[in-house]
Design an enzyme around this catalytic site. Structure first.
Site, PDB file in Angstrom:
ATOM      1  N   HIS A 272       0.834  -1.202   0.000  1.00 46.84           N
ATOM      2  CA  HIS A 272       0.000   0.000   0.000  1.00 46.84           C
ATOM      3  C   HIS A 272       0.874   1.260   0.000  1.00 46.84           C
ATOM      4  CE1 HIS A 272      -3.465  -2.489   0.379  1.00 46.84           C
ATOM      5  NE2 HIS A 272      -3.161  -2.901   1.588  1.00 46.84           N
ATOM      6  N   ASP A 323      -5.049  -7.959  -3.569  1.00 45.10           N
ATOM      7  CA  ASP A 323      -5.368  -7.769  -2.158  1.00 45.10           C
ATOM      8  C   ASP A 323      -6.677  -8.438  -1.752  1.00 45.10           C
ATOM      9  OD1 ASP A 323      -5.394  -6.927   0.450  1.00 45.10           O
ATOM     10  OD2 ASP A 323      -5.374  -4.803   0.026  1.00 45.10           O
TER      11      ASP A 323
END
Length: 452
Positions: A272, A323
């Site tokens: 991220h 993800d």
């Protein structure tokens, strides 16, 4: 004994070449490349435009059951989404996780992914007591084996509920109790996987969930005790609240805290990295770390747009992951990376199509400690072919398909020189949708049974 894969057209180094033939050795590695050739008897023939397969650099397989279920239109947030995720995690058993992960990995393969970094922290029973024999981890290994995807199981250290906070009940099954206990279990897990699986297809790496879940004294112990050859991943600065809490507890940002303990380096993948300071960006770049962006998830959770171009300019490698699997489509992840940069900067062309392909293939493989997929000798013969004349791609420059195609346009997926999927159907497992529906229904029933 070598086999051959012939590509009608191949996108190599940003250029489209015709009649590309790959000689592939018995390990599925490209041994030689010819161009301007015709297929030979027995060759696997791939029509359309062939590109290196995608490498999924960040996955939580069980999050797939949350797709299309977390959008109430009310006060939704990352933190409210997390409660639904904990419910799903609490219901998992080794048997159910194997079935669900097999379906998720089959969906990945049909979309064009041939490897995945599975960020795994659901280790134990819900009360925190261990399963015998690494049952949850072996279930994921078998799932990957069944789907024919290369798996790097990132066994994850998770010790705290937040800075100076104990674990909540829903987090007990994630924890080994201490950094030393996690390191010991990780060492034994590696032995188990080496005995059970071919490491070219299923292997073990390491992860720290986040600096909020791994206290500073544990970071120090892990930096000293972790095998330096293992890939190491960690969620970093996904939410502003994480940064505020880290600054309050340590006086440092998460990236600076990792730097303090010598955990930044080329083997590190920071996942991220959305909310970074200029110093954070420079530290990650100077370390030659990988930053794994997950654009579809970051958009779905309203995390924000990370500074991808600034990180790349500083020297960090950019990789891509799906993800929580709000979508499983490497083409849309590539497009979202560039579109996010355009929205944030007001400038087009921050990442060229060739850069996007490197992010979704080479960089993701490197973050797993794996060979890159592709056409060059020594690469894995992991490929996907794309229809250049579909409703979405017709008229596009073949070198710019990263800005036009989707997983719907993937006509064939090859893993190690062997055809694994065609036109959305897994050759061994069939329709991933059927598998996913069955696994989701069983997980729903398990969640209902576990509710008071």
């Amino acid at each position: 004994m070598r086999t051959g894969v012939w590509c009608e057209r191949a996108l190599r180094n940003g250029q489209v070449e015709t009649g590309v033939r790959l000689s592939v050795d018995s390990a599925g590695i490209v041994a030689a490349v010819e161009t301007g050739t015709q297929p030979r008897p027995g060759d696997l023939v791939l029509d359309g435009v062939v590109v290196p397969a995608a490498s999924n650099a960040h996955s939580h397989a069980f999050h797939r059951v949350l797709r299309g279920r977390t959008h109430t239109g009310g006060a939704d947030s990352f933190w409210s989404w997390r409660q639904g995720m904990y419910q799903a995690a609490a219901a998992l058993t080794p048997e159910l996780y194997e079935e669900l992960a097999t379906a998720v990995y089959a969906e990945m393969v049909t979309a064009g992914y041939t490897s995945v970094a599975e960020f795994h922290y659901v280790h134990h029973r819900p009360d925190g007591s261990p399963y015998p024999g690494h049952a949850m981890e072996l279930a994921l290994g078998r799932a990957a084996q069944a789907a024919g995807i290369r798996l790097t199981l990132l066994d994850t250290c998770y010790l705290a509920g937040g800075f100076n906070e104990p674990l909540a009940d829903g987090q007990l099954r994630f924890s080994d109790g201490s950094a030393g206990a996690w390191l010991d279990r990780l060492k034994d897990l590696r032995h188990s996987f080496e005995a059970e699986f071919d490491p070219a297809y299923v292997s073990v790496g390491a992860a720290l969930h986040s600096v909020r879940a791994v206290p500073e004294d544990a970071l120090q112990a892990i930096a000293a005790g972790l095998d330096p050859d293992l890939p190491l991943h960690i969620h970093v600065s996904e939410q502003p609240a994480e940064n505020r809490d880290c600054l309050a507890a340590t006086g440092l940002t998460p990236v600076q805290l990792l730097h303090r303990h010598g955990l930044l380096g080329p083997r590190l993948a920071a996942v991220h990295a959305t909310h970074l300071t200029p110093e954070d960006i420079q530290l990650l770049g100077d370390a030659g770390a990988t930053v794994v962006m997950c654009p579809s998830t970051e958009a779905d959770l309203a995390d924000g747009i990370g500074p991808a171009a600034a990180l790349a300019d500083a020297g960090a490698r950019i990789a891509l992951g799906s993800d929580q699997h709000a979508i499983i489509d490497p083409w849309l992840e590539m497009r979202a990376l560039e579109h996010g940069e355009r929205l944030a900067s007001g400038t087009r062309g921050r990442f060229a199509p060739a850069d996007l392909h490197r992010a979704v293939s080479d960089a993701g493989a490197a973050a797993q400690g794996r060979r890159a997929p592709g056409f060059a000798p020594g690469t894995s013969c992991d490929l996907m072919s794309v229809d250049p004349a579909s409703t979405r791609t017709a008229g596009s420059d073949p070198a710019q398909l990263a800005l036009a195609a989707t997983a719907q346009d993937v006509t064939a997926v090859v893993v190690g020189g062997t055809l694994a999927a065609e036109r959305g159907r897994h050759l061994r497992l069939g329709d991933p949708g059927t598998l996913l529906a069955s696994a989701a229904a069983k997980l729903d029933a398990a969640v209902r049974e576990g509710q008071p």
